[in-house]
Design a protein around this motif. Structure first.
Motif, PDB file in Angstrom:
ATOM      1  N   ALA A  18       0.841  -1.202   0.000  1.00 39.24           N
ATOM      2  CA  ALA A  18       0.000   0.000   0.000  1.00 39.24           C
ATOM      3  C   ALA A  18       0.877   1.253   0.000  1.00 39.24           C
ATOM      4  CB  ALA A  18      -0.940   0.006   1.197  1.00 39.24           C
ATOM      5  N   ALA A  19       1.915   1.260   0.814  1.00 41.69           N
ATOM      6  CA  ALA A  19       2.809   2.424   0.853  1.00 41.69           C
ATOM      7  C   ALA A  19       3.460   2.641  -0.504  1.00 41.69           C
ATOM      8  CB  ALA A  19       3.869   2.236   1.944  1.00 41.69           C
ATOM      9  N   PHE A  20       3.917   1.554  -1.143  1.00 39.37           N
ATOM     10  CA  PHE A  20       4.551   1.687  -2.454  1.00 39.37           C
ATOM     11  C   PHE A  20       3.576   2.230  -3.488  1.00 39.37           C
ATOM     12  CE2 PHE A  20       5.448   0.189  -6.716  1.00 39.37           C
ATOM     13  CZ  PHE A  20       6.727   0.681  -6.901  1.00 39.37           C
ATOM     14  N   TRP A  21       2.385   1.643  -3.586  1.00 41.31           N
ATOM     15  CA  TRP A  21       1.436   2.045  -4.624  1.00 41.31           C
ATOM     16  C   TRP A  21       0.845   3.428  -4.366  1.00 41.31           C
ATOM     17  CZ3 TRP A  21       1.807   0.388  -9.228  1.00 41.31           C
ATOM     18  CH2 TRP A  21       2.353  -0.860  -9.465  1.00 41.31           C
ATOM     19  N   LYS A  22       0.754   3.856  -3.112  1.00 33.94           N
ATOM     20  CA  LYS A  22       0.335   5.244  -2.850  1.00 33.94           C
ATOM     21  C   LYS A  22       1.383   6.201  -3.407  1.00 33.94           C
ATOM     22  CE  LYS A  22      -0.856   4.665   1.594  1.00 33.94           C
ATOM     23  NZ  LYS A  22      -1.391   4.991   2.944  1.00 33.94           N
ATOM     24  N   THR A  23       2.654   5.861  -3.220  1.00 34.99           N
ATOM     25  CA  THR A  23       3.730   6.683  -3.767  1.00 34.99           C
ATOM     26  C   THR A  23       3.720   6.636  -5.291  1.00 34.99           C
ATOM     27  OG1 THR A  23       5.123   6.358  -1.824  1.00 34.99           O
ATOM     28  CG2 THR A  23       6.247   6.985  -3.848  1.00 34.99           C
ATOM     29  N   ALA A  24       3.581   5.446  -5.853  1.00 36.15           N
ATOM     30  CA  ALA A  24       3.645   5.289  -7.309  1.00 36.15           C
ATOM     31  C   ALA A  24       2.503   6.001  -8.020  1.00 36.15           C
ATOM     32  CB  ALA A  24       3.634   3.797  -7.674  1.00 36.15           C
ATOM     33  N   GLY A  26       0.046   8.169  -6.491  1.00 39.66           N
ATOM     34  CA  GLY A  26      -0.534   9.364  -5.871  1.00 39.66           C
ATOM     35  C   GLY A  26      -1.888   9.075  -5.251  1.00 39.66           C
ATOM     36  N   TYR A  27      -2.158   7.802  -4.962  1.00 38.04           N
ATOM     37  CA  TYR A  27      -3.419   7.398  -4.367  1.00 38.04           C
ATOM     38  C   TYR A  27      -3.419   7.655  -2.864  1.00 38.04           C
ATOM     39  CZ  TYR A  27      -5.579   4.962  -8.367  1.00 38.04           C
ATOM     40  OH  TYR A  27      -6.203   4.652  -9.547  1.00 38.04           O
ATOM     41  N   VAL A  28      -4.595   7.562  -2.276  1.00 39.46           N
ATOM     42  CA  VAL A  28      -4.786   7.742  -0.835  1.00 39.46           C
ATOM     43  C   VAL A  28      -5.575   6.546  -0.303  1.00 39.46           C
ATOM     44  CG1 VAL A  28      -4.728  10.273  -0.953  1.00 39.46           C
ATOM     45  CG2 VAL A  28      -6.916   9.067  -1.143  1.00 39.46           C
ATOM     46  N   ASP A  56      -4.270  -7.189   7.028  1.00 36.62           N
ATOM     47  CA  ASP A  56      -4.479  -8.164   5.961  1.00 36.62           C
ATOM     48  C   ASP A  56      -4.912  -7.531   4.648  1.00 36.62           C
ATOM     49  OD1 ASP A  56      -3.704 -10.256   7.518  1.00 36.62           O
ATOM     50  OD2 ASP A  56      -5.680 -11.152   7.738  1.00 36.62           O
ATOM     51  N   GLY A  57      -5.241  -6.265   4.653  1.00 40.50           N
ATOM     52  CA  GLY A  57      -5.677  -5.632   3.427  1.00 40.50           C
ATOM     53  C   GLY A  57      -5.514  -4.129   3.490  1.00 40.50           C
ATOM     54  N   ALA A  58      -5.513  -3.535   2.300  1.00 40.12           N
ATOM     55  CA  ALA A  58      -5.480  -2.081   2.180  1.00 40.12           C
ATOM     56  C   ALA A  58      -6.326  -1.717   0.970  1.00 40.12           C
ATOM     57  CB  ALA A  58      -4.048  -1.581   2.001  1.00 40.12           C
ATOM     58  N   TRP A  59      -7.008  -0.590   1.051  1.00 43.77           N
ATOM     59  CA  TRP A  59      -7.879  -0.151  -0.024  1.00 43.77           C
ATOM     60  C   TRP A  59      -7.494   1.273  -0.371  1.00 43.77           C
ATOM     61  CZ3 TRP A  59      -8.886  -3.223   3.988  1.00 43.77           C
ATOM     62  CH2 TRP A  59      -9.377  -4.502   3.685  1.00 43.77           C
ATOM     63  N   LEU A  60      -7.124   1.478  -1.625  1.00 40.49           N
ATOM     64  CA  LEU A  60      -6.624   2.772  -2.080  1.00 40.49           C
ATOM     65  C   LEU A  60      -7.524   3.306  -3.178  1.00 40.49           C
ATOM     66  CD1 LEU A  60      -2.841   1.826  -2.433  1.00 40.49           C
ATOM     67  CD2 LEU A  60      -4.058   2.553  -0.375  1.00 40.49           C
ATOM     68  N   CYS A  61      -7.522   4.634  -3.309  1.00 37.66           N
ATOM     69  CA  CYS A  61      -8.306   5.247  -4.376  1.00 37.66           C
ATOM     70  C   CYS A  61      -7.598   6.490  -4.896  1.00 37.66           C
ATOM     71  CB  CYS A  61      -9.714   5.590  -3.889  1.00 37.66           C
ATOM     72  SG  CYS A  61      -9.783   6.843  -2.602  1.00 37.66           S
ATOM     73  N   ARG A  69     -10.102   1.907  -8.302  1.00 39.59           N
ATOM     74  CA  ARG A  69      -9.729   1.614  -6.914  1.00 39.59           C
ATOM     75  C   ARG A  69      -8.717   0.470  -6.924  1.00 39.59           C
ATOM     76  NH1 ARG A  69     -14.839   0.500  -3.396  1.00 39.59           N
ATOM     77  NH2 ARG A  69     -13.950  -1.489  -3.899  1.00 39.59           N
ATOM     78  N   LEU A  70      -7.901   0.404  -5.883  1.00 42.04           N
ATOM     79  CA  LEU A  70      -6.902  -0.648  -5.769  1.00 42.04           C
ATOM     80  C   LEU A  70      -7.069  -1.328  -4.420  1.00 42.04           C
ATOM     81  CD1 LEU A  70      -4.411  -2.036  -7.014  1.00 42.04           C
ATOM     82  CD2 LEU A  70      -3.015  -0.235  -6.001  1.00 42.04           C
ATOM     83  N   SER A  71      -7.365  -2.627  -4.450  1.00 42.96           N
ATOM     84  CA  SER A  71      -7.443  -3.430  -3.231  1.00 42.96           C
ATOM     85  C   SER A  71      -6.163  -4.249  -3.142  1.00 42.96           C
ATOM     86  CB  SER A  71      -8.638  -4.384  -3.276  1.00 42.96           C
ATOM     87  OG  SER A  71      -9.834  -3.668  -3.391  1.00 42.96           O
ATOM     88  N   ILE A  72      -5.560  -4.269  -1.966  1.00 52.26           N
ATOM     89  CA  ILE A  72      -4.332  -5.022  -1.749  1.00 52.26           C
ATOM     90  C   ILE A  72      -4.627  -5.999  -0.620  1.00 52.26           C
ATOM     91  CG2 ILE A  72      -1.906  -4.853  -1.113  1.00 52.26           C
ATOM     92  CD1 ILE A  72      -2.008  -1.948  -2.229  1.00 52.26           C
TER      93      ILE A  72
END
Length: 144
Positions: A18-24, A26-28, A56-61, A69-72
């Motif tokens: 989640a931390a990587f993909w938020k950086t990649a 610009g998601y929150v 166990d999961g993270a949800w980004l948008c 949306r991105l579910s991890i």
């Protein structure tokens, strides 16, 4: 009206990805669905197994509501093969081929500092990378 899609990544460490993909991207962190006030409250409504951990999961948008949306989601199985579907991170801007390539290289370097790995460069066209858990994606020139 087109159908909207969500993307889901299986992983071993949801917080790390989640931390990587938020950086990649610009998601929150995506807010929980109404009427829930927290993601934990929403998850509890499903009666998850006792052995599930909070991470166990993270949800980004996309904060602008444009991208999917991105579910991890944490899974027990390790990644065993190349992705059959991958993301392209499109670096915006116009200019000469050299200018576009410089933007691609700059973005790949930024993502490498965030925990990604450069796997292969296709000079002047795109760079193949992997996120911290080995999921492949490409950095390419976009428009706009």
């Amino acid at each position: 009206m087109a159908t909207r899609i969500d993307l889901t990544l299986d992983c071993a460490d949801a917080s790390l990805l989640a931390a990587f993909w938020k950086t990649a991207l610009g998601y929150v962190d995506e807010p929980p669905p109404a009427p829930f006030t927290t993601r934990e409250e929403w998850l509890a409504s499903f009666g998850p197994p006792q052995d599930e951990e909070e991470d166990d999961g993270a949800w980004l948008c996309d904060p602008d509501g444009v991208g999917p949306r991105l579910s991890i989601l944490k899974v027990r199985e390790p990644k065993t093969a190349k992705n059959r579907l991958h993301l392209d991170i499109r670096v915006p801007g116009h200019g000469t081929a050299d200018e576009r390539w410089a933007r691609i290289e700059t973005e790949a370097d930024r993502l490498a500092l965030a925990g990604g790995t450069i796997l292969e460069e296709f000079d002047g066209h795109h760079i193949v990378m992997a996120d911290p858990e080995g999921n492949e994606f490409c950095v390419v020139a976009g428009s706009g």
